[in-house]
Design a protein around this motif. Structure first.
Motif, PDB file in Angstrom:
ATOM      1  N   GLN A 105       0.818  -1.210   0.000  1.00  0.00           N
ATOM      2  CA  GLN A 105       0.000   0.000   0.000  1.00  0.00           C
ATOM      3  C   GLN A 105       0.857   1.267   0.000  1.00  0.00           C
ATOM      4  O   GLN A 105       0.650   2.177  -0.804  1.00  0.00           O
ATOM      5  CB  GLN A 105      -0.939   0.000   1.209  1.00  0.00           C
ATOM      6  CG  GLN A 105      -1.724   1.286   1.427  1.00  0.00           C
ATOM      7  CD  GLN A 105      -2.638   1.634   0.269  1.00  0.00           C
ATOM      8  OE1 GLN A 105      -3.134   0.755  -0.414  1.00  0.00           O
ATOM      9  NE2 GLN A 105      -2.863   2.930   0.040  1.00  0.00           N
ATOM     10  N   GLN A 106       1.824   1.332   0.915  1.00  0.00           N
ATOM     11  CA  GLN A 106       2.585   2.566   1.115  1.00  0.00           C
ATOM     12  C   GLN A 106       3.668   2.791   0.059  1.00  0.00           C
ATOM     13  O   GLN A 106       4.043   3.943  -0.202  1.00  0.00           O
ATOM     14  CB  GLN A 106       3.206   2.574   2.516  1.00  0.00           C
ATOM     15  CG  GLN A 106       2.188   2.550   3.645  1.00  0.00           C
ATOM     16  CD  GLN A 106       1.207   3.719   3.570  1.00  0.00           C
ATOM     17  OE1 GLN A 106       1.530   4.820   3.106  1.00  0.00           O
ATOM     18  NE2 GLN A 106      -0.017   3.490   4.025  1.00  0.00           N
ATOM     19  N   ARG A 107       4.176   1.719  -0.537  1.00  0.00           N
ATOM     20  CA  ARG A 107       5.290   1.881  -1.475  1.00  0.00           C
ATOM     21  C   ARG A 107       4.894   1.733  -2.947  1.00  0.00           C
ATOM     22  O   ARG A 107       5.655   2.135  -3.833  1.00  0.00           O
ATOM     23  CB  ARG A 107       6.404   0.894  -1.132  1.00  0.00           C
ATOM     24  CG  ARG A 107       6.912   1.053   0.293  1.00  0.00           C
ATOM     25  CD  ARG A 107       8.188   0.300   0.524  1.00  0.00           C
ATOM     26  NE  ARG A 107       8.581   0.301   1.937  1.00  0.00           N
ATOM     27  CZ  ARG A 107       9.711  -0.208   2.393  1.00  0.00           C
ATOM     28  NH1 ARG A 107      10.572  -0.764   1.545  1.00  0.00           N
ATOM     29  NH2 ARG A 107       9.991  -0.184   3.693  1.00  0.00           N
ATOM     30  N   ILE A 108       3.723   1.130  -3.194  1.00  0.00           N
ATOM     31  CA  ILE A 108       3.305   0.928  -4.579  1.00  0.00           C
ATOM     32  C   ILE A 108       1.927   1.525  -4.860  1.00  0.00           C
ATOM     33  O   ILE A 108       1.782   2.419  -5.698  1.00  0.00           O
ATOM     34  CB  ILE A 108       3.321  -0.577  -4.951  1.00  0.00           C
ATOM     35  CG1 ILE A 108       4.747  -1.123  -4.886  1.00  0.00           C
ATOM     36  CG2 ILE A 108       2.718  -0.798  -6.339  1.00  0.00           C
ATOM     37  CD1 ILE A 108       4.859  -2.614  -5.181  1.00  0.00           C
ATOM     38  N   LEU A 109       0.927   1.053  -4.155  1.00  0.00           N
ATOM     39  CA  LEU A 109      -0.444   1.452  -4.496  1.00  0.00           C
ATOM     40  C   LEU A 109      -0.685   2.945  -4.314  1.00  0.00           C
ATOM     41  O   LEU A 109      -1.304   3.588  -5.167  1.00  0.00           O
ATOM     42  CB  LEU A 109      -1.449   0.652  -3.653  1.00  0.00           C
ATOM     43  CG  LEU A 109      -1.426  -0.868  -3.825  1.00  0.00           C
ATOM     44  CD1 LEU A 109      -2.574  -1.503  -3.048  1.00  0.00           C
ATOM     45  CD2 LEU A 109      -1.505  -1.257  -5.297  1.00  0.00           C
ATOM     46  N   LYS A 110      -0.176   3.506  -3.221  1.00  0.00           N
ATOM     47  CA  LYS A 110      -0.398   4.934  -2.970  1.00  0.00           C
ATOM     48  C   LYS A 110       0.479   5.826  -3.858  1.00  0.00           C
ATOM     49  O   LYS A 110      -0.045   6.697  -4.563  1.00  0.00           O
ATOM     50  CB  LYS A 110      -0.185   5.244  -1.494  1.00  0.00           C
ATOM     51  CG  LYS A 110      -0.521   6.669  -1.108  1.00  0.00           C
ATOM     52  CD  LYS A 110      -0.371   6.865   0.406  1.00  0.00           C
ATOM     53  CE  LYS A 110      -0.699   8.295   0.817  1.00  0.00           C
ATOM     54  NZ  LYS A 110      -0.569   8.468   2.293  1.00  0.00           N
ATOM     55  N   SER A 155      -1.938   6.032  -6.894  1.00  0.00           N
ATOM     56  CA  SER A 155      -2.827   7.006  -6.229  1.00  0.00           C
ATOM     57  C   SER A 155      -4.014   6.353  -5.526  1.00  0.00           C
ATOM     58  O   SER A 155      -5.106   6.915  -5.476  1.00  0.00           O
ATOM     59  CB  SER A 155      -3.335   8.055  -7.241  1.00  0.00           C
ATOM     60  OG  SER A 155      -2.251   8.721  -7.845  1.00  0.00           O
ATOM     61  N   ILE A 156      -3.786   5.159  -4.960  1.00  0.00           N
ATOM     62  CA  ILE A 156      -4.817   4.510  -4.143  1.00  0.00           C
ATOM     63  C   ILE A 156      -4.614   4.988  -2.710  1.00  0.00           C
ATOM     64  O   ILE A 156      -3.767   4.470  -1.976  1.00  0.00           O
ATOM     65  CB  ILE A 156      -4.719   2.971  -4.215  1.00  0.00           C
ATOM     66  CG1 ILE A 156      -4.830   2.491  -5.659  1.00  0.00           C
ATOM     67  CG2 ILE A 156      -5.789   2.329  -3.335  1.00  0.00           C
ATOM     68  CD1 ILE A 156      -6.162   2.706  -6.311  1.00  0.00           C
ATOM     69  N   GLY A 157      -5.347   6.030  -2.310  1.00  0.00           N
ATOM     70  CA  GLY A 157      -5.137   6.617  -0.993  1.00  0.00           C
ATOM     71  C   GLY A 157      -5.757   5.808   0.126  1.00  0.00           C
ATOM     72  O   GLY A 157      -5.102   5.495   1.118  1.00  0.00           O
ATOM     73  N   ASP A 158      -7.031   5.451   0.007  1.00  0.00           N
ATOM     74  CA  ASP A 158      -7.731   4.683   1.030  1.00  0.00           C
ATOM     75  C   ASP A 158      -8.319   3.437   0.381  1.00  0.00           C
ATOM     76  O   ASP A 158      -9.352   3.506  -0.291  1.00  0.00           O
ATOM     77  CB  ASP A 158      -8.849   5.517   1.663  1.00  0.00           C
ATOM     78  CG  ASP A 158      -9.557   4.774   2.793  1.00  0.00           C
ATOM     79  OD1 ASP A 158      -9.199   3.603   3.055  1.00  0.00           O
ATOM     80  OD2 ASP A 158     -10.463   5.357   3.411  1.00  0.00           O
ATOM     81  N   PRO A 159      -7.685   2.285   0.566  1.00  0.00           N
ATOM     82  CA  PRO A 159      -8.182   1.066  -0.092  1.00  0.00           C
ATOM     83  C   PRO A 159      -9.561   0.645   0.391  1.00  0.00           C
ATOM     84  O   PRO A 159     -10.234  -0.142  -0.271  1.00  0.00           O
ATOM     85  CB  PRO A 159      -7.115   0.020   0.258  1.00  0.00           C
ATOM     86  CG  PRO A 159      -6.423   0.549   1.472  1.00  0.00           C
ATOM     87  CD  PRO A 159      -6.460   2.041   1.359  1.00  0.00           C
TER      88      PRO A 159
END
Length: 411
Positions: free
Chosen positions: A326-331, A335-339
């Motif tokens: 989440q913190q190193r790729i998705l966000k 731009s995935i802030g809140d999954p």
């Protein structure tokens, strides 16, 4: 050392021959249409209690008060028909599940809401108010805990020895469900000895069933308010649980797919991933250890493994693979802030395998898929012991506990 409160209860359960047709999947693993199919196949299925909207018009909201009235009526119908019966004597029970080579055996008993409220029964997830309200209304509607809370504890040999002896006796039910999982239950004969052994359990953990446990505690508060003679000894202060030794549990990964690449090309995605860790092409869709994930970008690009740079193993949250992703790729990349709320992401339970990830990307239903290493039970306990909250969709426990095999009435 003070142990958590565990006590026998007057279980409501199906007669031996009816257990396979009464037992149902939990309320939260099927949608309405799937629940309706189960109900249509079998009028005695407990799905009619936990998902009673199947007997109401399709336009009826699952949170309408008529749903809880229907649950009450359907539960009463099962009791009246003899599909469910109540034990005269309070007891402890064992519930074994076998899925392939995996076996887990839990103690079915009641735990006290005080231990939940005082964090002797520890949590690792946030609950959603809508779902918590729903299950509270359901408990109050049928005046019973319809589904057990899946608890775990750090195992003890003295408990295991008694449980192993009890499983050599005649079971109260034994059947193979339609998903191939074998379910077996026993009523414990060495009840006092097992209760004494359970005094070694000073802390328990909610593995699965955060909304069920929260709703049990809330229902107890509501019933206490309505009882002018409340003194704390009432049955509604206890809730239905199955306690499994932590070392027996089977956690599968909770994989992710994204519906778009956030405006990036495949080559731009790969370039940014190379800055996150060591990226290598692979033929295997399964990460070999924690700190790695596998990434699928379609048939042409294939699978990649990514090994994350510099992980703080001492941080119980930041070292989780789902948090690293989440913190190193998705966000930062997508731009995935809140999954929890972002509609561009979906979660695929590990029971469906990596074939489902490939299928979704290859069909064009998703743009990229991430195969994760499963969260370990030790990681889960570390998070709970630190009074922290796991990232959403961190664990997928399998097999699931069937509903309807054991019910706890609140009076």
């Amino acid at each position: 050392m003070t142990s958590i409160k565990i006590r026998p209860f007057h279980a409501v359960h199906p007669p031996t021959s009816d257990a396979p047709k009464v037992a149902s999947v939990p309320y939260d693993v099927v949608n309405r249409d799937e629940a309706l199919k189960y109900a249509q196949m079998n009028k005695d299925s407990f799905i009619r209690v936990v998902r009673s909207e199947v007997d109401l018009p399709a336009e009826c909201s699952p949170y309408d008060e008529n749903v809880y009235e229907q649950a009450k009526a359907n539960y009463a119908s099962l009791r009246d028909s003899g599909a469910l019966m109540k034990d005269k004597d309070a007891g402890l029970y064992l519930y074994r599940q076998c899925m392939g080579n995996h076996r887990q055996v839990g103690l079915v008993a009641c735990c006290h809401v005080d231990d939940y409220n005082n964090n002797r029964i520890r949590k690792h997830e946030k609950t959603r108010k809508t779902k918590e309200d729903d299950r509270t209304n359901h408990v109050l509607g049928i005046h019973a805990n319809s589904g057990p809370v899946f608890l775990t504890y750090k195992g003890h040999a003295s408990i295991d020895e008694i449980i192993d002896e009890e499983m050599n006796k005649r079971p109260m039910f034994h059947f193979v469900a339609d998903d191939g999982v074998t379910h077996t239950g026993w009523k414990v004969e060495q009840q006092d000895a097992l209760l004494r052994a359970c005094r070694s359990i000073d802390i328990a953990y909610v593995a699965d069933g955060h909304h069920r446990s929260a709703s049990a505690a809330r229902a107890a508060v509501e019933l206490a308010k309505a009882n002018p003679n409340h003194d704390g000894t009432e049955e509604y202060n206890w809730f239905l649980t199955v306690l499994f030794p932590a070392e027996q549990l089977n956690i599968l990964p909770y994989n992710r797919i994204l519906f778009d690449l956030n405006g990036l090309t495949t080559q731009e995605v790969l370039k940014q991933l190379e800055e996150v860790g060591t990226l290598e092409s692979t033929n295997s869709p399964l990460p070999q250890k924690s700190g790695m994930c596998c990434i699928y970008l379609g048939k042409q690009a294939g699978w990649y493994t990514l090994t994350f740079n510099s992980i703080d193993a001492q941080d119980p949250i930041d070292s989780l693979d789902v948090e690293l992703l989440q913190q190193r790729i998705l966000k930062p990349i997508f731009s995935i802030g809140d999954p929890r709320s972002d509609t561009r992401i979906d979660f695929i339970g590990g029971i469906r395998g990596t074939e489902e990830l490939e299928k979704r990307v290859d069909k064009g239903d998703a743009a990229i898929a991430f195969s994760l290493y499963a969260t370990t039970i030790d990681q889960l306990l570390d998070v709970a012991d630190a009074n922290l909250i796991m990232p959403p969709k961190s664990t997928w426990f399998e097999p699931k506990l069937r509903s309807g095999l054991f019910v706890h009435e609140l009076s």
